[in-house]
Design a protein around this motif. Structure first.
Motif, mmCIF file in Angstrom:
data_model
loop_
_atom_site.group_PDB
_atom_site.id
_atom_site.type_symbol
_atom_site.label_atom_id
_atom_site.label_comp_id
_atom_site.label_asym_id
_atom_site.label_seq_id
_atom_site.Cartn_x
_atom_site.Cartn_y
_atom_site.Cartn_z
ATOM 1 N N ASP A 494 23.193 -19.565 -143.163
ATOM 2 C CA ASP A 494 22.011 -19.802 -142.330
ATOM 3 C C ASP A 494 21.511 -21.247 -142.515
ATOM 4 O O ASP A 494 21.672 -21.855 -143.582
ATOM 5 C CB ASP A 494 20.887 -18.834 -142.689
ATOM 6 N N THR A 495 20.864 -21.761 -141.459
ATOM 7 C CA THR A 495 20.345 -23.131 -141.482
ATOM 8 C C THR A 495 18.930 -23.153 -140.919
ATOM 9 O O THR A 495 18.660 -22.508 -139.898
ATOM 10 C CB THR A 495 21.224 -24.087 -140.653
ATOM 11 N N CYS A 496 18.044 -23.886 -141.592
ATOM 12 C CA CYS A 496 16.694 -24.135 -141.069
ATOM 13 C C CYS A 496 16.654 -25.566 -140.541
ATOM 14 O O CYS A 496 16.939 -26.519 -141.283
ATOM 15 C CB CYS A 496 15.651 -23.933 -142.159
ATOM 16 N N LEU A 497 16.311 -25.738 -139.261
ATOM 17 C CA LEU A 497 16.277 -27.066 -138.627
ATOM 18 C C LEU A 497 14.838 -27.519 -138.431
ATOM 19 O O LEU A 497 14.054 -26.858 -137.748
ATOM 20 C CB LEU A 497 17.000 -27.042 -137.283
ATOM 21 N N LEU A 498 14.508 -28.651 -139.034
ATOM 22 C CA LEU A 498 13.232 -29.322 -138.787
ATOM 23 C C LEU A 498 13.523 -30.486 -137.856
ATOM 24 O O LEU A 498 14.489 -31.232 -138.055
ATOM 25 C CB LEU A 498 12.625 -29.847 -140.095
ATOM 26 N N TYR A 499 12.685 -30.707 -136.861
ATOM 27 C CA TYR A 499 12.944 -31.766 -135.882
ATOM 28 C C TYR A 499 11.615 -32.342 -135.389
ATOM 29 O O TYR A 499 10.579 -31.673 -135.407
ATOM 30 C CB TYR A 499 13.753 -31.225 -134.697
ATOM 31 N N SER A 500 11.654 -33.593 -134.946
ATOM 32 C CA SER A 500 10.456 -34.242 -134.404
ATOM 33 C C SER A 500 10.387 -34.008 -132.902
ATOM 34 O O SER A 500 11.356 -33.576 -132.271
ATOM 35 C CB SER A 500 10.479 -35.738 -134.708
ATOM 36 N N ASP A 501 9.227 -34.302 -132.313
ATOM 37 C CA ASP A 501 9.074 -34.064 -130.873
ATOM 38 C C ASP A 501 9.926 -35.002 -130.037
ATOM 39 O O ASP A 501 10.091 -34.814 -128.843
ATOM 40 C CB ASP A 501 7.613 -34.178 -130.463
ATOM 41 N N GLY A 502 10.522 -36.058 -130.674
ATOM 42 C CA GLY A 502 11.426 -36.925 -129.938
ATOM 43 C C GLY A 502 12.668 -36.202 -129.457
ATOM 44 O O GLY A 502 13.316 -36.648 -128.511
ATOM 45 N N VAL A 503 13.002 -35.073 -130.100
ATOM 46 C CA VAL A 503 14.166 -34.294 -129.674
ATOM 47 C C VAL A 503 13.852 -33.546 -128.388
ATOM 48 O O VAL A 503 14.559 -33.659 -127.383
ATOM 49 C CB VAL A 503 14.596 -33.327 -130.785
ATOM 50 N N VAL A 504 12.779 -32.762 -128.394
ATOM 51 C CA VAL A 504 12.479 -31.923 -127.233
ATOM 52 C C VAL A 504 11.869 -32.722 -126.095
ATOM 53 O O VAL A 504 11.894 -32.297 -124.934
ATOM 54 C CB VAL A 504 11.543 -30.760 -127.640
ATOM 55 N N GLU A 505 11.306 -33.927 -126.387
ATOM 56 C CA GLU A 505 10.706 -34.753 -125.344
ATOM 57 C C GLU A 505 11.657 -35.835 -124.851
ATOM 58 O O GLU A 505 11.236 -36.733 -124.107
ATOM 59 C CB GLU A 505 9.414 -35.384 -125.859
ATOM 60 N N ALA A 506 12.914 -35.766 -125.258
ATOM 61 C CA ALA A 506 13.910 -36.709 -124.739
ATOM 62 C C ALA A 506 14.065 -36.474 -123.243
ATOM 63 O O ALA A 506 14.440 -35.383 -122.809
ATOM 64 C CB ALA A 506 15.237 -36.506 -125.456
#
Length: 567
Positions: A494-506
């Motif tokens: 299993d993997t937990c992914l942390l990401y900034s809003d730059g990913v979804v707002e690309a």
């Protein structure tokens, strides 16, 4: 007693009587050359054999060897003699020797004089030449031309030195431009901080050479050190000391030392060997006022360029150090936990931005590893500085508090206090932080807290995607902010992914990448090692952008390794 009308009185001249049969008498004219004695322009009348038949005083002054009744002296004015003898061009310009010095003479052919009565009486083939001293015109023209050449040289130097912003390249150009216009050889010495840079160029010497002198080297050349400090710049042994220290050829001619007028950035000195005059001829004579002005103007331009280059190098070094301190860190090696990360700043040339992540291994073997991912408002260097402040605060506060929710509260207070102390406008951040602890059975237990940040996503080994149900308020917004906490267990794979809003707002072709598209892409990465997962997601986002501008992008993957994944 009245006198009769028209009778002359005693003492009056009797006018000649004029009768219809009598012609009026005209006084005889002055001889031909006498008419031209008051002219500033010289006039010479020559016959076809080159014999001077007449010459006014101005002509005799211009050509002291000119003799009436003799052939034009070839030694005195060869051009005039040839023009008279051979019927050459109707005009000429030449240089003649004169008791007052070398004179420029301009001549033109004119109409034949026709004095009446003689002497002299022009004969068939006589020519008239008008001569004018144009020495002053030549001097003014030469002065203007020299001034134009000096202005063109300074303009060229200004363009060549403008915007170089590299100390070595600027030093090379300074000496290259000086040769041969100012000297047969030029040497530049620049002291910046504790380093002395020298550059030298000479006629036929190829590309300018550049070298370095350390502080200990400079201590061995007292004349050079004194010259750089603005003292004894005319020391006769200065060039010899510099040649011995740098390996340059010793100066074979006179050397002129020119301190460069720079303050506060660098100390510089230009040494000119065999200073040259404006026409490029080497001369031992002192420089004229115009040449001194040219030299001082050039040295001033060189100083400005050197100062700008040194200042730019200081700022570039400062920026590099700052970027290095703010750049994304290397991930630690933690037993039982695999880490992966990806980072792409909005301004990729700066290498830093407002997004950040940080991972610190446990202080002991049993202690959990701590992690942080966040995004501060703004872009570029200002956002990077604020992100660095958050990261440093996190490093300090986690030594006092290990509960993720309480740690976020302390970070919130620290940000607000920093803004109040610096009298800055409110600067807030979003972040998710926590810790990870291997459980011994291959699983990893996570504790998470978020403040205004997109919720982490859990990618199970079978490809199922689950968002972590946790939320919180912005960090650094208000003092009463509340932050949510959650606990998650990652099974092997299993993997937990942390990401900034730059990913979804690309923003790609007409739409954002979005959370739904991210959740749809993640299952394709199931089973991939954490570093590979982050790399694949980054490539997917970049392809979606299709070259468009974007915000900072940061991702951090926390994985419980399986037998198929590579930690």
């Amino acid at each position: 007693m009245e006198r009769s009308h028209g009778a002359p009185t005693r003492g009056e001249a009797r006018a000649p009587e004029v009768t219809p049969d009598t012609e009026p008498v005209t006084p005889p004219p002055v001889a031909g050359p006498g008419l031209l004695e008051g002219l500033e322009e010289g006039v010479v009348v020559c016959d076809r054999l080159g014999v001077v038949r007449a010459a006014n005083p101005a002509a005799r002054d211009l050509l002291p060897g000119l003799r009436v009744g003799e052939v034009v002296d070839v030694a005195r004015c060869e051009v005039l003699a040839r023009a008279v003898r051979d019927g050459g061009p109707d005009g000429f310009e030449t240089v003649v020797e004169h008791p007052a010095g070398e004179r420029h003479l301009r001549g033109r052919r004119g109409p034949t004089l026709d004095p009446n009565p003689p002497p002299p009486q022009p004969q068939d083939g006589d020519t008239t030449w008008y001569l004018r001293d144009v020495t002053g015109e030549h001097a003014r023209a030469d002065t203007l031309l020299a001034a134009q050449e000096r202005a063109a040289f300074l303009a060229e130097a200004g363009r060549a030195l403008h915007g170089v912003l590299h100390l070595d390249r600027t030093a090379r150009r300074v000496v290259a431009l000086a040769v041969p216009r100012l000297a047969a050889r030029a040497t530049l010495v620049v002291r910046h901080d504790d380093t002395v840079t020298w550059a030298a160029a000479e006629l036929g010497g190829g590309r300018p050479r550049v070298g370095r002198l350390g502080a200990t080297d400079l201590a061995r050349v007292p004349a050079l050190a004194a010259a750089l400090a603005g003292e004894c710049a005319g020391s006769p042994w200065l060039a010899e000391e510099l040649a011995g220290l740098t390996g340059l050829e010793p100066a074979t001619g006179p050397v002129r030392a020119c301190p460069v007028p720079i303050t506060g950035v660098v100390d510089a000195l230009v040494l000119l060997t065999d200073p040259r005059s404006a026409d490029g001829e080497t001369s031992d004579d002192p420089l004229t006022t115009a040449e001194e002005d040219l030299l001082s103007s050039y040295v001033a331009r060189a100083g400005t360029a050197l100062a700008a280059a040194a200042l730019h190098e200081e700022q570039a070094h400062l920026g590099a150090v700052l970027q290095e301190s703010l750049a994304a860190p290397r991930l630690p090696s933690t037993p039982g936990i695999a880490w992966g990360a990806a980072y792409r700043p909005a301004r990729e040339t700066m290498r830093v931005g407002g997004d950040f992540y940080e991972v610190v291994g446990g202080r002991t073997e049993d202690a959990p590893a701590a992690f942080l991912l966040g995004d501060v408002c703004g872009k570029g260097i200002e956002a990077a500085v604020l992100s660095g402040r958050v990261r440093q605060s996190w490093h300090a506060l986690r030594l006092l508090e290990d509960r993720p929710g309480r740690l976020l509260t302390l970070l919130n207070t620290a940000l607000l206090d920093a803004v109040a102390t610096r009298d800055e406008s409110p600067r807030f951040a979003t972040m998710v932080l926590g810790d990870a602890r291997p459980t011994g059975d291959g699983s990893v237990a996570l504790r998470l807290a978020t403040g205004g940040h997109p919720p982490p996503l859990i990618l199970r080994a079978d490809g199922e995607v689950e968002p972590v149900a946790v939320s919180g308020m912005l960090v650094g917004g208000i003092r009463e902010a509340r932050f949510g906490e959650a606990e998650v267990v990652l099974a092997p794979g299993d993997t937990c992914l942390l990401y900034s809003d730059g990913v979804v707002e690309a923003r790609g072709p007409g739409d954002f990448f979005g959370e739904e598209r991210l959740a749809a892409v993640l299952p394709r990465c199931a089973g991939a090692p954490a570093p590979v997962l982050c790399e694949q997601l980054e490539q997917t986002v970049v392809a979606w952008l299709d070259g468009h501008d974007h915000d900072d992008v940061a991702m951090l993957a926390i994985q419980a390794p399986s037998s198929r994944s590579v930690a």
